[in-house]
Enzyme design. Structure first.
Site, PDB file in Angstrom:
ATOM      1  N   ASP A 196       0.847  -1.184   0.000  1.00 38.62           N
ATOM      2  CA  ASP A 196       0.000   0.000   0.000  1.00 38.62           C
ATOM      3  C   ASP A 196       0.886   1.239   0.000  1.00 38.62           C
ATOM      4  O   ASP A 196       2.102   1.162   0.148  1.00 38.62           O
ATOM      5  CB  ASP A 196      -0.970  -0.014   1.182  1.00 38.62           C
ATOM      6  CG  ASP A 196      -0.255  -0.058   2.525  1.00 38.62           C
ATOM      7  OD1 ASP A 196       0.924   0.338   2.584  1.00 38.62           O
ATOM      8  OD2 ASP A 196      -0.872  -0.494   3.503  1.00 38.62           O
TER       9      ASP A 196
ATOM     10  N   GLY B 116      -0.661   5.919   2.618  1.00 41.27           N
ATOM     11  CA  GLY B 116      -1.620   7.004   2.784  1.00 41.27           C
ATOM     12  C   GLY B 116      -2.595   6.783   3.921  1.00 41.27           C
ATOM     13  O   GLY B 116      -2.813   7.668   4.744  1.00 41.27           O
TER      14      GLY B 116
ATOM     15  N   ASP C  22      -8.383  -7.359   0.478  1.00 45.06           N
ATOM     16  CA  ASP C  22      -7.475  -7.559   1.611  1.00 45.06           C
ATOM     17  C   ASP C  22      -8.185  -7.098   2.866  1.00 45.06           C
ATOM     18  O   ASP C  22      -9.078  -6.243   2.801  1.00 45.06           O
ATOM     19  CB  ASP C  22      -6.172  -6.769   1.439  1.00 45.06           C
ATOM     20  CG  ASP C  22      -6.335  -5.317   1.889  1.00 45.06           C
ATOM     21  OD1 ASP C  22      -5.870  -4.981   2.994  1.00 45.06           O
ATOM     22  OD2 ASP C  22      -6.957  -4.512   1.146  1.00 45.06           O
TER      23      ASP C  22
ATOM     24  N   CYS D 217     -13.049 -28.715   7.152  1.00 48.02           N
ATOM     25  CA  CYS D 217     -11.869 -27.935   6.766  1.00 48.02           C
ATOM     26  C   CYS D 217     -10.646 -28.830   6.632  1.00 48.02           C
ATOM     27  O   CYS D 217     -10.432 -29.740   7.440  1.00 48.02           O
ATOM     28  CB  CYS D 217     -11.619 -26.832   7.800  1.00 48.02           C
ATOM     29  SG  CYS D 217     -10.161 -25.805   7.463  1.00 48.02           S
TER      30      CYS D 217
ATOM     31  N   CYS E 292      -7.451 -27.525   6.594  1.00 43.88           N
ATOM     32  CA  CYS E 292      -6.256 -26.759   6.982  1.00 43.88           C
ATOM     33  C   CYS E 292      -5.400 -27.593   7.937  1.00 43.88           C
ATOM     34  O   CYS E 292      -5.876 -28.549   8.557  1.00 43.88           O
ATOM     35  CB  CYS E 292      -6.643 -25.436   7.623  1.00 43.88           C
ATOM     36  SG  CYS E 292      -7.098 -25.508   9.373  1.00 43.88           S
TER      37      CYS E 292
ATOM     38  N   CYS F 138      -7.000 -27.922  11.539  1.00 42.96           N
ATOM     39  CA  CYS F 138      -8.148 -28.827  11.671  1.00 42.96           C
ATOM     40  C   CYS F 138      -7.743 -30.290  11.485  1.00 42.96           C
ATOM     41  O   CYS F 138      -8.413 -31.195  11.994  1.00 42.96           O
ATOM     42  CB  CYS F 138      -9.233 -28.443  10.679  1.00 42.96           C
ATOM     43  SG  CYS F 138     -10.091 -26.899  11.111  1.00 42.96           S
TER      44      CYS F 138
ATOM     45  N   HIS G  28      -5.710 -21.054  10.666  1.00 42.76           N
ATOM     46  CA  HIS G  28      -7.028 -21.550  10.254  1.00 42.76           C
ATOM     47  C   HIS G  28      -7.832 -20.473   9.530  1.00 42.76           C
ATOM     48  O   HIS G  28      -8.396 -20.724   8.460  1.00 42.76           O
ATOM     49  CB  HIS G  28      -7.826 -22.051  11.455  1.00 42.76           C
ATOM     50  CG  HIS G  28      -9.260 -22.317  11.111  1.00 42.76           C
ATOM     51  ND1 HIS G  28      -9.688 -23.462  10.477  1.00 42.76           N
ATOM     52  CD2 HIS G  28     -10.377 -21.529  11.265  1.00 42.76           C
ATOM     53  CE1 HIS G  28     -10.997 -23.385  10.258  1.00 42.76           C
ATOM     54  NE2 HIS G  28     -11.439 -22.227  10.734  1.00 42.76           N
TER      55      HIS G  28
END
Length: 376
Positions: A89, A92, A271, A309, A311, A314, A340
């Site tokens: 970014d 700002g 984002d 899930c 991940c 999990c 997660h």
């Protein structure tokens, strides 16, 4: 650079290509403010949880370790050991959030560091120079993010200044990319639409900034306290005026429902710090809604956070164990929870893309938009 391979109403399925890889869109960018995800998550972890784009903060990296240090170390990709795309970014939003610590002038902004109080100046040229030193794939233009609510007159004057700053950003960005020792001479520039919550001002500003030939365009200054429906109204007003052939980025958004609704309105990039921040406080996302893992009812719960899930958390740990870690104040609690939630967000985007590929996004939206925002 950006190919739209399929659409469903206004929703877009695309492929974005930059110097550090190819990105499937719509995409959620994982926020590593200072070159790391808060909660003990490294660049190596990001690969495992399906991250495509990492986002870092120009303001914070300028203050420490200093963009000169990052440049000396070969750029942000080498510094944090991330070989995928990076967006930085402009600084700002952080500068303008300092309120009483800064003074806005035509040349730029004078402000005091939140770390040690030292006086710093940042204008369009300085922001481009810092981001060039970082070597990101996408640099964001330096803009003024006004508070909501704002008066129409102030918001319009701010938009006019942001347009003038964008022209200066473009000139400096082109110059930096042409230098023989630039870290990433293929760095792209995205312009930012502002205008507070005034639809006609948003449209006017979008028509102005797209005269500057940027590689993509963002909608900024939303999700900062205005009602959700107002945010959607602004997107609906601006989207028809955004170039069809270029990426569209909704900055700082948002909840799973916000993302699904914004995809339906033609947005490609997202984002937000929310998934990591919520995770550090025990609020975790599942495909039936979010849970507060600190609740007593999970003390003896042997199931994973979300049984559906895949991940790494999990796969290996129970709700009871994670709750114990939070209650005990163990750092591992935050790390596992953040892993997660970020996996969930990346998986959400993958499922959105699959729904678009199959021509089934409308039914996906109908099923999940409201469900994913409920608290169990």
């Amino acid at each position: 650079m950006f190919d739209i391979i399929k659409t469903e109403d206004r929703a877009r399925r695309g492929v974005f290509t930059c110097s550090h890889g190819t990105v499937q869109t719509p995409v959620f960018m994982n926020v590593g403010t200072q070159g790391a995800i808060k909660g003990g998550v490294s660049a190596c972890d990001l690969k495992e949880i399906g991250c495509q784009v990492e986002l870092s903060n120009t303001y914070h990296l300028h203050l420490r370790p200093g963009d000169d240090v990052v440049r000396t170390m070969g750029g942000l990709h080498r510094f944090m050991n991330w070989n995928g795309p990076i967006l930085t970014d402009s600084g700002g939003f952080q500068v303008f959030s300092l309120a009483g610590l800064r003074k806005i002038k035509e040349e730029g902004v004078y402000f005091s560091s939140h770390i040690d109080g030292r006086k710093i100046f940042m204008g369009p040229e300085e922001s481009m120079q810092i981001q060039s030193n970082l070597g990101s794939d996408i640099a964001m233009a330096f803009d003024e993010c006004v508070e909501n609510p704002a008066t129409y007159d102030y918001a319009k004057a701010s938009c006019e200044r942001t347009y003038r700053w964008l022209e200066r950003c473009k000139t400096e960005h082109d110059r930096l990319n042409s230098l023989p020792d630039t870290i990433n001479p293929q760095q792209m520039l995205f312009g930012i639409n502002q205008g507070a919550t005034f639809p006609e001002l948003r449209v006017w500003h979008m028509e102005e900034i797209k005269k500057v030939d940027c590689d993509g365009y963002a909608i900024g200054g939303l999700a900062v306290g205005e009602p959700t429906e107002v945010m959607y109204e602004i997107i609906d007003a601006v989207e028809p005026h955004m170039p069809k052939e270029k990426p569209r980025y909704l900055m700082g958004v948002g909840t799973p429902s916000n993302i699904i609704e914004a995809v339906a309105r033609g947005i490609d990039f997202f984002d937000c710090v929310m998934p990591a921040r919520n995770a550090r406080h025990g609020r975790l996302y599942t495909w039936e809604g979010s849970i507060n893992l600190k609740n007593e009812k999970y003390r003896l719960d042997p199931s994973p956070i979300d049984p559906t899930c895949s991940c790494p958390v999990c796969k290996h740990f129970s709700r009871a164990y994670l709750r114990h870690l939070f209650v005990a104040g163990e750092m591992l609690a935050m790390r596992l929870a953040v892993l997660h939630n970020l996996y969930f967000y990346n998986d959400l985007m993958s499922r959105i893309r699959a729904a678009l590929d199959a021509g089934e996004f409308a039914s996906f939206r109908q099923k999940y938009s409201e469900m994913l925002d409920r608290r169990i």
